[in-house]
Design a protein around this motif. Structure first.
Motif, PDB file in Angstrom:
ATOM      1  N   UNK A   7      -9.255 -13.696 -19.783  1.00 14.04           N
ATOM      2  CA  UNK A   7     -10.433 -13.709 -18.925  1.00 14.04           C
ATOM      3  C   UNK A   7     -11.435 -12.823 -19.887  1.00 14.04           C
ATOM      4  N   UNK A   8     -10.913 -11.816 -20.723  1.00 17.37           N
ATOM      5  CA  UNK A   8     -11.826 -11.356 -21.780  1.00 17.37           C
ATOM      6  C   UNK A   8     -12.362 -12.244 -22.775  1.00 17.37           C
ATOM      7  N   UNK A   9     -11.732 -13.364 -22.993  1.00 21.48           N
ATOM      8  CA  UNK A   9     -12.289 -14.250 -24.042  1.00 21.48           C
ATOM      9  C   UNK A   9     -13.524 -15.015 -23.237  1.00 21.48           C
ATOM     10  N   UNK A  10     -13.594 -15.255 -22.110  1.00 23.19           N
ATOM     11  CA  UNK A  10     -14.544 -15.917 -21.439  1.00 23.19           C
ATOM     12  C   UNK A  10     -15.798 -15.013 -21.082  1.00 23.19           C
ATOM     13  N   UNK A  11     -15.910 -13.628 -21.487  1.00 21.61           N
ATOM     14  CA  UNK A  11     -16.946 -12.782 -21.231  1.00 21.61           C
ATOM     15  C   UNK A  11     -17.504 -12.086 -22.600  1.00 21.61           C
ATOM     16  N   UNK A  12     -16.846 -12.199 -23.816  1.00 16.94           N
ATOM     17  CA  UNK A  12     -16.860 -11.390 -24.769  1.00 16.94           C
ATOM     18  C   UNK A  12     -16.826 -12.276 -26.119  1.00 16.94           C
ATOM     19  N   UNK A  13     -17.419 -12.072 -27.042  1.00 20.77           N
ATOM     20  CA  UNK A  13     -17.559 -12.675 -28.525  1.00 20.77           C
ATOM     21  C   UNK A  13     -16.192 -12.702 -28.863  1.00 20.77           C
ATOM     22  N   UNK A  14     -15.424 -13.669 -29.642  1.00 21.12           N
ATOM     23  CA  UNK A  14     -14.365 -13.720 -30.106  1.00 21.12           C
ATOM     24  C   UNK A  14     -13.886 -12.476 -31.105  1.00 21.12           C
ATOM     25  N   UNK A  15     -14.920 -12.463 -31.896  1.00 21.15           N
ATOM     26  CA  UNK A  15     -14.631 -11.227 -32.959  1.00 21.15           C
ATOM     27  C   UNK A  15     -14.465  -9.974 -32.111  1.00 21.15           C
ATOM     28  N   UNK A  16     -15.079  -9.616 -31.052  1.00 24.03           N
ATOM     29  CA  UNK A  16     -15.103  -8.404 -30.394  1.00 24.03           C
ATOM     30  C   UNK A  16     -13.494  -8.306 -29.691  1.00 24.03           C
ATOM     31  N   UNK A  17     -13.280  -9.264 -29.101  1.00 21.07           N
ATOM     32  CA  UNK A  17     -11.685  -9.139 -28.247  1.00 21.07           C
ATOM     33  C   UNK A  17     -10.834  -9.146 -29.527  1.00 21.07           C
ATOM     34  N   UNK A  18     -11.039  -9.786 -30.620  1.00 19.16           N
ATOM     35  CA  UNK A  18     -10.052  -9.681 -31.356  1.00 19.16           C
ATOM     36  C   UNK A  18      -9.965  -8.240 -32.021  1.00 19.16           C
ATOM     37  N   UNK A  19     -11.251  -7.674 -32.340  1.00 16.79           N
ATOM     38  CA  UNK A  19     -11.097  -6.484 -32.977  1.00 16.79           C
ATOM     39  C   UNK A  19     -10.610  -5.290 -32.045  1.00 16.79           C
ATOM     40  N   UNK A  20     -10.804  -5.396 -30.827  1.00 16.71           N
ATOM     41  CA  UNK A  20     -10.202  -4.354 -29.981  1.00 16.71           C
ATOM     42  C   UNK A  20      -8.714  -4.444 -29.797  1.00 16.71           C
ATOM     43  N   UNK A  21      -8.406  -5.881 -29.945  1.00 10.31           N
ATOM     44  CA  UNK A  21      -6.939  -6.301 -30.136  1.00 10.31           C
ATOM     45  C   UNK A  21      -6.264  -5.613 -31.332  1.00 10.31           C
ATOM     46  N   UNK A  22      -6.836  -5.361 -32.278  1.00 11.52           N
ATOM     47  CA  UNK A  22      -6.417  -4.539 -33.508  1.00 11.52           C
ATOM     48  C   UNK A  22      -5.788  -3.136 -33.150  1.00 11.52           C
ATOM     49  N   UNK A  23      -6.282  -2.637 -32.184  1.00 13.84           N
ATOM     50  CA  UNK A  23      -5.712  -1.364 -31.732  1.00 13.84           C
ATOM     51  C   UNK A  23      -4.075  -1.551 -31.282  1.00 13.84           C
TER      52      UNK A  23
END
Length: 301
Positions: free
Chosen positions: A88-104
């Protein structure tokens, strides 16, 4: 745990991050063509067929009653939440943003280990965890209206993924990794099937969309297998830093295929998250070294 096991776990983690990030890019490329439920169902169905064929050929299909074990049931539930929220997030945010947050995620795993598994976490690591989550807020940058749904989705995926990783270590060691992957793929497929209608109904799939999901399913299978192997064979404190290799893939793919590049504040957030995570791993390794050197449990670092 010896160094060869840690090296094996680290290699599995690197492969898993590459597979998951490429899978994310393929999934993101089809979010305009179908809803999240349909993506979960189609990709999950393909992955399930692949993993069941492999598991059967290896004689690794055990009793399905294993699904009723608390650790396995928790892992499946957490994986479903993580997958649904992240797509759901991938459809609304840039890939780098979602990946960066996932680094937490490593910080969330450390937090979960302290709260639910009784692992000792000293004040320095608590500060590192707090700093890491501050980095997440910098990337999300909530406005006056609060958090966007995309931000909530990706944070929910972090919580789900942390619960998945922690519960994986509680599954009996005699349960084959391929069987865990099979059960996970089937559970996600059934969830996707149940959500197709509530999320807007079935949409026709052009060949190129179907081909991308087929490739994504293969990558997902690789990711499933290697992430399970990483969590079972390596020490969390040693292998977790290798999660950050996914950032390299996400930024490169985001730029080459989606035209996205991290802005200043996102870069600041990434640096804080990665630095916090690396410091947390450093403190954990130092604590373990003290245990070995002193032959007794040290005070909390």
């Amino acid at each position: 745990m010896n160094s060869s096991a840690n090296a094996r776990g680290a290699l599995y983690m690197v492969i898993a991050m590459a597979a998951f990030t490429c899978n994310d890019a393929l999934v993101k490329s089809v979010t305009h063509a179908m809803n999240t439920g349909q993506i979960l169902f189609v990709r999950g169905l393909m992955t399930s067929v692949l993993v069941l064929v492999i598991a059967r050929s290896l004689g690794a299909l055990g009793s399905w009653r294993i699904v009723l074990q608390p650790a396995m049931a928790l892992r499946l539930s957490a994986e479903i939440v993580a997958s649904l929220a992240y797509i759901s997030a991938l459809g609304a945010m840039p890939l780098a943003n979602t990946s960066a947050i996932l680094q937490s995620l490593p910080l969330a795993v450390t937090l979960g280990a302290a709260l639910f598994l009784g692992e000792e976490v000293g004040w320095r690591r608590w500060l590192a965890i707090a700093a890491g989550f501050a980095g997440v807020l910098i990337i999300i940058r909530p406005g006056p209206e609060g958090f966007s749904m995309a931000a909530i989705y990706v944070v929910a995926s972090v919580v789900g993924a942390a619960a998945r990783d922690l519960s994986t270590r509680r599954i009996r060691s005699d349960v084959p990794s391929i069987f865990i992957s099979a059960v996970t793929a089937i559970a996600i497929t059934l969830t996707g099937a149940a959500l197709v209608a509530p999320m807007g109904g079935w949409k026709p799939m052009p060949f190129d969309v179907l081909a991308r999901l087929a490739a994504a399913s293969g990558l997902l299978l690789v990711g499933y297998q290697t992430i399970v192997g990483a969590m079972r064979f390596g020490e969390i404190s040693f292998i977790a830093p290798f999660r950050y290799t996914s950032l390299i893939w996400a930024i490169a793919i985001g730029f080459l295929f989606f035209g996205d590049l991290p802005d200043f504040w996102m870069t600041v957030g990434i640096v804080i998250i990665v630095a916090s995570g690396l410091y947390t791993f450093y403190r954990e390794n130092r604590r373990r070294a003290e245990v070995v050197a002193q032959g007794s449990k040290p005070e909390s670092p």
